[in-house]
Write a protein that holds these residues in place. Structure first.
Motif, PDB file in Angstrom:
ATOM      1  N   VAL A 196      -7.075  -0.826   6.237  1.00  0.00           N
ATOM      2  CA  VAL A 196      -5.683  -1.180   6.515  1.00  0.00           C
ATOM      3  C   VAL A 196      -5.464  -1.217   8.020  1.00  0.00           C
ATOM      4  O   VAL A 196      -6.103  -0.484   8.787  1.00  0.00           O
ATOM      5  CB  VAL A 196      -4.692  -0.189   5.860  1.00  0.00           C
ATOM      6  CG1 VAL A 196      -4.780  -0.267   4.354  1.00  0.00           C
ATOM      7  CG2 VAL A 196      -4.941   1.235   6.328  1.00  0.00           C
TER       8      VAL A 196
ATOM      9  N   ASP B 129      -7.192  -0.304  -5.902  1.00  0.00           N
ATOM     10  CA  ASP B 129      -7.070  -1.518  -5.088  1.00  0.00           C
ATOM     11  C   ASP B 129      -8.451  -2.109  -4.848  1.00  0.00           C
ATOM     12  O   ASP B 129      -9.480  -1.470  -5.112  1.00  0.00           O
ATOM     13  CB  ASP B 129      -6.378  -1.240  -3.754  1.00  0.00           C
ATOM     14  CG  ASP B 129      -5.384  -2.348  -3.404  1.00  0.00           C
ATOM     15  OD1 ASP B 129      -5.649  -3.518  -3.754  1.00  0.00           O
ATOM     16  OD2 ASP B 129      -4.339  -2.049  -2.818  1.00  0.00           O
TER      17      ASP B 129
ATOM     18  N   THR C 134       0.827  -1.210   0.000  1.00  0.00           N
ATOM     19  CA  THR C 134       0.000   0.000   0.000  1.00  0.00           C
ATOM     20  C   THR C 134       0.860   1.258   0.000  1.00  0.00           C
ATOM     21  O   THR C 134       0.495   2.272  -0.598  1.00  0.00           O
ATOM     22  CB  THR C 134      -0.942   0.008   1.211  1.00  0.00           C
ATOM     23  OG1 THR C 134      -0.199  -0.284   2.399  1.00  0.00           O
ATOM     24  CG2 THR C 134      -2.041  -1.021   1.052  1.00  0.00           C
TER      25      THR C 134
END
Length: 513
Positions: free
Chosen positions: A494, A434, A261
């Protein structure tokens, strides 16, 4: 076998830590460690647990080594956790001391009510002024410095043995119990030695320390690799692509490791900068681990920098490295079913694939169990090795490909589907930044896949993009693998170390577009 304390000398004038415009030599670091060690000695004995909550600041490394000088056990805790999460961990640990970076005192000061031991605050600006942009973004309170940072030439009370427990590092659990890997000094030395020799890291290197220190990558590739190789480490408090680029240019950094990321963030931020390849030319090792690397990111990074991102694979339980790319590597990108290889087994490490496809690992860097958690220890560790929970493919040349987490398997009418296969197909869209695929209950099929997609630059119209994604899936996937639904979101789920966490997707659905 040695410990990290064997590599720090009080007379050494080489620079160890760069923190914005400030420098700390190995010799001065040694003396700061002695002062903190003397302070901690009044609150606990050998075997006592010392917890620390902070971003990447010099005091983190100092406290870590000061603990070891007392034979204490260092435990990093994430400042990105909620108070409830941290309080459960602190109750489980019952630490003698909790050291908190002072910008978090409003968030975590109430730990004083549940900790029997001492709470000590430290100031993230004691060793260097944080640039205004970074400070305004992350620091909202006045600094407090309570650590004993008066230099002390000598402090020798306890000499840790390689078999002693050095750190407790939390990882995700399967039994519902707190799960902290019990990492011994010998594990840290072994893992650091592997990295040092694999990537030929030495005194000439400058380590870009952007992986969070509360994560195993930052602890080993960041801190301990720098110590064992006598190299320099550059800290910038907390990752931003802008500050990272400044640090690379200013300090001529040469090696780093972080998650996919972050590489996507750097690509988005840097790709339009003039002469960017030359600005990044000091870097000889770009490495990443902790999560799969999209093929698209590898290709775009190679185009922008001229270098691959060297993938790594490891766990908290393996004190980081289990597999690494050959170094140097100049061949074709190693891909299996749109999955970038995580490399080959590292030195002294045995990796095999079980009948069910799970990766089993053995090596001197692999821990023996979890702290006060016999149930998960028994489930994970045996004489045959450590069960990683990851499904893998190993090719004829011993290159390893991590397919997916065993627990993330989707069962569609009896067909077993790995989310990463669907994710990789969707990522091939030019509009997709993503994606996360998770199962949803279905009365007829049992489970069906649902895709949560983050687009580049908030592109729309969404209906046309959704149609394109569905067409890509029909072209690349079996019919039963095509997502039942596609949901556009503004951000990915995340965790504290920057890894995408599928299980947290429903926590961010308020952001769905």
């Amino acid at each position: 076998m040695k410990t990290m304390l064997d590599f720090i000398k009080y007379y050494d004038n080489d620079i160890f830590i760069k923190y914005f415009d400030s420098s700390i030599t190995y010799g001065d670091f040694y003396k700061y460690v002695n002062g903190i060690a003397a302070q901690l000695a009044s609150y606990g004995d050998d075997g006592s647990i010392i917890a620390m909550i902070s971003e990447n600041i010099p005091q983190f490394i100092m406290v870590q080594h000061a603990c070891w000088k007392n034979g204490m056990i260092f435990t990093p805790l994430s400042p990105l956790d909620s108070y409830e999460e941290l309080s459960r961990k602190v109750k489980f640990l019952n630490p003698a001391v909790v050291i908190i970076s002072s910008e978090f005192r409003d968030s975590f000061g109430a730990l004083n009510g549940i900790v029997d031991g001492k709470i000590i605050y430290t100031d993230p600006e004691t060793f260097g002024k944080i640039p205004e942009g970074l400070k305004n973004k992350f620091i909202k309170s006045q600094g407090i410095e309570e650590l004993n940072l008066r230099k002390k030439p000598y402090f020798d009370i306890y000499r840790p043995d390689p078999e002693d427990t050095a750190m407790l590092v939390f990882t995700s659990g399967t039994s519902g119990k707190q799960k902290a890997a019990e990492i011994r000094h010998k594990n840290i030395y072994s893992a650091s030695f592997i990295y040092k020799n694999w990537f030929d890291v030495g005194k000439k290197d400058v380590n870009l320390g952007i992986a969070p220190f509360f994560h195993i990558t930052g602890l080993i590739f960041g801190i301990s690799l720098s110590v064992i190789s006598h190299s320099k480490i550059v800290l910038n408090y907390r990752f931003t692509p802008e500050q990272t680029l400044n640090d690379i240019i200013k300090n001529k950094t040469t090696i780093t490791m972080f998650v996919a990321t972050a590489y996507r963030s750097m690509l988005n931020s840097w790709s339009g900068i003039d002469d960017i390849k030359n600005k990044l030319s000091s870097m000889r090792v770009w490495s990443a681990g902790g999560m799969p690397m999209p093929v698209k990111t590898e290709i775009e990074w190679k185009k922008m920098t001229g270098k691959y991102i060297y993938m790594a694979y490891g766990l908290t339980e393996s004190t980081s490295p289990l597999t690494l790319w050959d170094y140097p590597y100049n061949g074709e990108l190693k891909i299996y079913k749109d999955i970038v290889s995580s490399g080959r087994p590292v030195y002294y490490t045995t990796i095999k694939r079980s009948r069910g496809g799970e990766l089993i690992a053995r090596g001197p860097q692999v821990v023996s169990g979890y702290y006060h958690n016999a149930e998960d220890t028994k489930l994970t560790f045996s004489r045959n090795g450590m069960k990683t929970g990851d499904i893998c493919h190993i090719d004829s040349n011993n290159w390893v490909y991590i397919i997916d987490r065993k627990k993330d398997l989707i069962d569609i009418s009896g067909y077993k589907v790995w989310p990463v296969e669907i994710e990789n197909a969707i990522r091939s869209s030019q509009f997709v930044e993503d994606v996360v695929v998770v199962p949803e209950k279905d009365e007829y099929k049992g489970e069906v896949p649902v895709a949560y997609v983050k687009l580049k630059d908030n592109i729309n119209p969404y209906d046309e993009i959704k149609n394109e994604i569905n067409n890509i899936c029909r072209e690349k996937l079996a019919k039963f693998k095509i997502p039942k639904n596609i949901v556009f979101i503004n951000r990915m789920p995340v965790n504290a170390s920057g890894k995408i966490k599928r299980s947290d997707i429903h926590k961010i659905l308020g952001d769905a577009q």
